[in-house]
Design a protein around this motif. Structure first.
Motif, PDB file in Angstrom:
ATOM      1  N   VAL A 274      35.892 -13.231   7.795  1.00  0.00           N
ATOM      2  CA  VAL A 274      37.225 -12.769   7.401  1.00  0.00           C
ATOM      3  C   VAL A 274      37.628 -13.325   6.036  1.00  0.00           C
ATOM      4  N   PHE A 275      37.401 -14.629   5.815  1.00  0.00           N
ATOM      5  CA  PHE A 275      37.813 -15.222   4.530  1.00  0.00           C
ATOM      6  C   PHE A 275      37.070 -14.597   3.348  1.00  0.00           C
ATOM      7  N   PRO A 276      35.708 -14.500   3.417  1.00  0.00           N
ATOM      8  CA  PRO A 276      35.025 -13.837   2.290  1.00  0.00           C
ATOM      9  C   PRO A 276      35.484 -12.392   2.097  1.00  0.00           C
ATOM     10  N   PHE A 277      35.780 -11.717   3.209  1.00  0.00           N
ATOM     11  CA  PHE A 277      36.284 -10.342   3.122  1.00  0.00           C
ATOM     12  C   PHE A 277      37.592 -10.304   2.326  1.00  0.00           C
ATOM     13  N   LEU A 278      38.499 -11.249   2.658  1.00  0.00           N
ATOM     14  CA  LEU A 278      39.791 -11.279   1.967  1.00  0.00           C
ATOM     15  C   LEU A 278      39.621 -11.668   0.499  1.00  0.00           C
ATOM     16  N   GLU A 279      38.712 -12.623   0.246  1.00  0.00           N
ATOM     17  CA  GLU A 279      38.453 -13.036  -1.141  1.00  0.00           C
ATOM     18  C   GLU A 279      38.007 -11.843  -1.975  1.00  0.00           C
ATOM     19  N   ARG A 280      37.117 -11.042  -1.373  1.00  0.00           N
ATOM     20  CA  ARG A 280      36.575  -9.902  -2.093  1.00  0.00           C
ATOM     21  C   ARG A 280      37.679  -8.878  -2.343  1.00  0.00           C
ATOM     22  N   LEU A 281      38.508  -8.705  -1.330  1.00  0.00           N
ATOM     23  CA  LEU A 281      39.617  -7.774  -1.454  1.00  0.00           C
ATOM     24  C   LEU A 281      40.554  -8.219  -2.575  1.00  0.00           C
ATOM     25  N   ARG A 282      40.759  -9.540  -2.646  1.00  0.00           N
ATOM     26  CA  ARG A 282      41.644 -10.068  -3.682  1.00  0.00           C
ATOM     27  C   ARG A 282      41.044  -9.840  -5.068  1.00  0.00           C
ATOM     28  N   ALA A 283      39.721 -10.079  -5.172  1.00  0.00           N
ATOM     29  CA  ALA A 283      39.061  -9.963  -6.471  1.00  0.00           C
ATOM     30  C   ALA A 283      39.189  -8.557  -7.031  1.00  0.00           C
ATOM     31  N   LYS A 284      39.252  -7.555  -6.151  1.00  0.00           N
ATOM     32  CA  LYS A 284      39.371  -6.197  -6.690  1.00  0.00           C
ATOM     33  C   LYS A 284      40.685  -5.534  -6.275  1.00  0.00           C
ATOM     34  N   SER A 285      41.707  -6.380  -6.138  1.00  0.00           N
ATOM     35  CA  SER A 285      42.972  -5.817  -5.682  1.00  0.00           C
ATOM     36  C   SER A 285      43.820  -5.361  -6.857  1.00  0.00           C
ATOM     37  N   TYR A 286      43.405  -4.261  -7.489  1.00  0.00           N
ATOM     38  CA  TYR A 286      44.241  -3.712  -8.560  1.00  0.00           C
ATOM     39  C   TYR A 286      45.383  -2.924  -7.950  1.00  0.00           C
ATOM     40  N   LYS A 287      45.113  -2.384  -6.776  1.00  0.00           N
ATOM     41  CA  LYS A 287      46.152  -1.572  -6.142  1.00  0.00           C
ATOM     42  C   LYS A 287      47.199  -2.486  -5.535  1.00  0.00           C
ATOM     43  N   SER A 288      48.458  -2.111  -5.703  1.00  0.00           N
ATOM     44  CA  SER A 288      49.511  -2.995  -5.219  1.00  0.00           C
ATOM     45  C   SER A 288      49.487  -3.094  -3.700  1.00  0.00           C
ATOM     46  N   SER A 289      49.035  -2.035  -3.017  1.00  0.00           N
ATOM     47  CA  SER A 289      48.995  -2.089  -1.556  1.00  0.00           C
ATOM     48  C   SER A 289      48.003  -3.154  -1.104  1.00  0.00           C
ATOM     49  N   ALA A 290      46.845  -3.217  -1.797  1.00  0.00           N
ATOM     50  CA  ALA A 290      45.840  -4.217  -1.444  1.00  0.00           C
ATOM     51  C   ALA A 290      46.356  -5.614  -1.757  1.00  0.00           C
ATOM     52  N   ARG A 291      47.039  -5.748  -2.906  1.00  0.00           N
ATOM     53  CA  ARG A 291      47.587  -7.054  -3.272  1.00  0.00           C
ATOM     54  C   ARG A 291      48.572  -7.536  -2.222  1.00  0.00           C
ATOM     55  N   PHE A 292      49.375  -6.598  -1.746  1.00  0.00           N
ATOM     56  CA  PHE A 292      50.375  -6.936  -0.749  1.00  0.00           C
ATOM     57  C   PHE A 292      49.702  -7.410   0.533  1.00  0.00           C
ATOM     58  N   LEU A 293      48.649  -6.684   0.929  1.00  0.00           N
ATOM     59  CA  LEU A 293      47.911  -7.027   2.143  1.00  0.00           C
ATOM     60  C   LEU A 293      47.321  -8.433   2.025  1.00  0.00           C
ATOM     61  N   VAL A 294      46.703  -8.691   0.864  1.00  0.00           N
ATOM     62  CA  VAL A 294      46.055  -9.973   0.640  1.00  0.00           C
ATOM     63  C   VAL A 294      47.075 -11.105   0.681  1.00  0.00           C
ATOM     64  N   LYS A 295      48.199 -10.898   0.015  1.00  0.00           N
ATOM     65  CA  LYS A 295      49.250 -11.923  -0.054  1.00  0.00           C
ATOM     66  C   LYS A 295      49.719 -12.353   1.326  1.00  0.00           C
ATOM     67  N   HIS A 296      49.735 -11.395   2.224  1.00  0.00           N
ATOM     68  CA  HIS A 296      50.232 -11.668   3.564  1.00  0.00           C
ATOM     69  C   HIS A 296      49.438 -12.778   4.257  1.00  0.00           C
ATOM     70  N   TYR A 297      48.166 -12.929   3.867  1.00  0.00           N
ATOM     71  CA  TYR A 297      47.323 -13.926   4.536  1.00  0.00           C
ATOM     72  C   TYR A 297      47.184 -15.218   3.740  1.00  0.00           C
ATOM     73  N   GLN A 298      47.982 -15.310   2.660  1.00  0.00           N
ATOM     74  CA  GLN A 298      47.882 -16.501   1.821  1.00  0.00           C
ATOM     75  C   GLN A 298      49.091 -17.403   1.987  1.00  0.00           C
ATOM     76  N   GLU A 299      48.845 -18.695   1.778  1.00  0.00           N
ATOM     77  CA  GLU A 299      49.947 -19.651   1.762  1.00  0.00           C
ATOM     78  C   GLU A 299      49.783 -20.528   0.531  1.00  0.00           C
ATOM     79  N   ALA A 300      50.909 -21.039   0.032  1.00  0.00           N
ATOM     80  CA  ALA A 300      50.846 -21.954  -1.102  1.00  0.00           C
ATOM     81  C   ALA A 300      50.414 -23.325  -0.595  1.00  0.00           C
ATOM     82  N   VAL A 301      49.305 -23.806  -1.127  1.00  0.00           N
ATOM     83  CA  VAL A 301      48.755 -25.091  -0.711  1.00  0.00           C
ATOM     84  C   VAL A 301      48.686 -25.979  -1.948  1.00  0.00           C
ATOM     85  N   LEU A 302      48.948 -27.253  -1.767  1.00  0.00           N
ATOM     86  CA  LEU A 302      48.900 -28.192  -2.887  1.00  0.00           C
ATOM     87  C   LEU A 302      47.569 -28.057  -3.627  1.00  0.00           C
ATOM     88  N   CYS A 303      47.637 -27.927  -4.957  1.00  0.00           N
ATOM     89  CA  CYS A 303      46.428 -27.728  -5.758  1.00  0.00           C
ATOM     90  C   CYS A 303      45.544 -28.966  -5.680  1.00  0.00           C
TER      91      CYS A 303
END
Ligand SMILES: [Zn+2]
Ligand SMILES: [Zn+2]
Length: 623
Positions: A376-405
């Protein structure tokens, strides 16, 4: 009440026919270069008078006289409702929560203390290599001069490498060296061997610049500056030659011995022990708002968006077949179900059991993948890497959280920025200090004589700003505190400290209850700050209830008697000593006014004035 001209002849501000909001066509007058307190019950029109009329008009006039360019950054205000005003100066409002509230601003940035700390680090900071703990030398013309005098016993040749502009050829560079007044140069590839064992003479290889360049000229171009014996009697000449080489070579100078050994001295950005290179310590290096200083991983935000288990498997009680892996539960289900079945058969993963009961290995396969199966994680990473479409970006964002760098640990800066120290502290450590800690730290800072000279003005600026912050009772604030977390009173006192740091005179400052949130013991300090502003011939108009501030005022403007439509009238304007409210205990006075305000309008006014008149007579009798 007429205002006698003060000794300085500063005169007064006179406002006629003010009708803004609930103001009842009132005339007011208050002295310039003095401290006037506007008081009265809540809602009586204090802000309508101080901010919506006097400040608004002062600001409007100020805006009229600045450049068109500056105008676009200033607050534009409509003309307030009044008839005429005389003696009004450009006005500045210091309001509750008025400090810049952008996401990235901090106490350090809004007070400019951070800017000066950055300058300090850039000018006199020392770089300490975090990898090997070595102090990275930072040469200057003077330190190179001393190093050469201490080291060399024979004649040396000083030269520099002429830095090429992008696309510049060796021939063009040759011509440029001649145009800059130099006599001899050589191609870097013709340079004498750089070993003491080699017997080639350092005199060789130099050609005259005014003759055609040698055949096969290549970059880099070495430009000859001088050849001399580094002895005390040659000190002045050596220094002059070094300065030329240093300047023309952009901070890199070469010293070649008779035997052909060459040493390069530069302004110190390579670790001598481990060879690490450091970025030039420009002030921007210490700012996460600059790409030069921002952490490359989080780009200066301090945290990074990461796919987290919590988001990907929000309900670990579900089985995979029930949709535990949320990204694959809905529209992707049909696509991934066959793949999941294959991987389940191969590794024996029970897809019908709750996700949380799966073995660690099985969970890892599903999340991170296995040969032939993308998790699942590599799938999402790949989706993020080619997320030019705003719908894909939105989908990807949903599974992300802000974590201390992890790279910068949340301090938002490049690791190299933290390897530069002043007094043993780097920018992050300096930023974590409070105003009260930083003051003695800077006072005790010991620099070498050269550094002392370079840092003098920066330190003076810092000292001033910190002193003003301290005077306004803000010793406890750390510089890295985000300004959006400040209380309204704190933000206002920062503005006040900034006003003290500025050099405005003959301006009108309008303040909104500066004592709010202030510890009573700090009120006296605040009054001193106000007096200092006034000392520069500034006029202060302070909306305030605090009895101590009222007691220290020169002039009182009291509005009332009630709130809203029942307010907006002048109950008193005149010197504080004659103010009837001043003689009553504060609570008693407030009580009397509140009582009066509770009465129907006509009677309330009368009642309040009876109180006032009685008190005044008593007061006058006492004089
Ligand atoms: Zn090192
Ligand atoms: Zn970072």
């Amino acid at each position: 009440m007429p205002i006698p001209n003060s000794a300085e002849g500063e005169g007064s501000v006179r406002l006629y026919g003010a009708r803004q909001n609930n103001l009842k066509n009132i005339d007011v007058e208050f002295p310039r270069a003095a401290l006037t307190v506007v008081t009265g019950v809540s809602g009586s029109g204090k802000s309508s008078l101080a901010f919506d009329t006097i400040y608004a008009e002062g600001q409007r006039r100020y805006v009229e006289c600045v450049s068109t360019y500056a105008k676009q950054f200033l607050e534009r205000l409509p003309r307030p409702d009044y008839d005429r005003v005389d003696g009004l100066a450009p006005a500045l409002a210091i309001r509750q929560g008025a400090a810049a509230q952008t996401g990235r601003s901090t106490v350090g940035t809004v007070t400019e203390v951070a800017d000066h700390l950055r300058l300090l680090l850039a000018r006199v900071g020392e770089t300490i290599c975090a990898k090997c703990g070595t102090k990275v030398p930072r040469h200057s013309v003077d330190s190179v001069l001393e190093a050469i005098l201490a080291r060399e016993r024979e004649e040396v040749t000083l030269w520099f490498e002429l830095p090429a502009h992008p696309g510049e050829t060796a021939k063009q560079l040759w011509a440029r060296a001649l145009a800059r007044g130099f006599v001899r140069a050589r191609s870097g590839s013709d340079a004498a061997p750089r070993s003491r064992k080699a017997s080639a003479s350092a005199r060789t290889g130099w050609a005259r610049l005014d003759e055609p360049p040698p055949r096969g000229l290549t970059l880099p171009i070495h430009v000859y500056v001088d050849r001399l014996l580094p002895a005390p009697e040659n000190r002045t000449r050596l220094r002059e030659s070094l300065e030329i080489a240093w300047r023309e070579g952009h901070g890199r100078v070469f010293v070649e011995s008779e035997a052909g050994e060459t040493l390069c001295y530069h302004d110190g950005r390579t670790c001598e022990r481990c060879g690490r290179e450091f970025p030039e310590p420009l002030p921007q290096l210490f700012s996460f708002n600059s790409p030069y200083g921002a952490c490359p991983e989080c780009r200066g935000f301090g945290n990074v968006l990461t796919f987290t288990l919590r988001r990907v498997v929000p309900n670990p009680g579900k089985s995979v077949l029930e949709g535990a892996l949320e990204p694959w539960a809905n529209s992707w289900r049909a696509h991934f179900l066959p793949k999941l079945k294959t991987v389940s058969e191969r590794y024996g993963i029970p897809l019908d059991r709750p996700f949380r009961s799966l073995s660690k290995d099985h969970r890892k396969i599903l999340l991170e993948g296995a040969p032939g199966f993308r998790g699942v994680f590599p799938f999402l990473e790949r989706l993020r890497a080619k997320s030019y479409k705003s719908s894909a970006r939105f989908l990807v964002k949903h599974y992300q959280e802000a974590v201390l760098c992890a790279t910068c640990g949340g301090n938002r800066l490049k690791p190299e920025a933290l390897e530069v120290y002043v007094g043993g502290r780097n920018i992050a450590q300096l930023g974590a200090m409070t105003v009260g800690e930083l003051r003695p730290f800077l006072a005790d800072l010991r620099l070498d004589p050269m550094g002392e000279q370079v840092a003098a003005t920066i330190l003076a600026e810092l000292r001033g700003r910190l002193e003003y912050l301290s005077e306004t009772g803000l010793d406890y604030l750390t510089l890295d505190r985000p300004s959006k977390t400040l209380s309204g009173g704190e933000a206002q006192r920062i503005e006040l400290a900034n006003a003290l740091g500025g050099s405005l005179s003959h301006a009108l400052y309008v303040l909104d209850e500066p004592t709010v949130g202030l510890h009573p013991r700090d009120t006296e300090r605040l009054i001193r700050v106000l007096r200092r502003l006034q000392g520069r011939k500034n006029t202060l108009l302070v909306v305030e209830h605090d009895p101590d501030v009222i007691q220290s005022a020169d002039w009182i403007l009291e509005l009332g008697p009630g709130a809203g439509e029942r307010g907006g009238r002048v109950l008193y304007q005149g010197p504080r000593e004659l103010w009837p409210g001043g003689d009553l205990a504060c609570s008693e006075w407030a009580g009397a006014v509140a009582e009066a305000a509770a009465e129907p309008y006509g009677r309330a006014k009368k009642a309040a004035w009876i109180e006032v008149r009685g008190a005044r007579e008593h007061n006058l009798k006492g004089r």
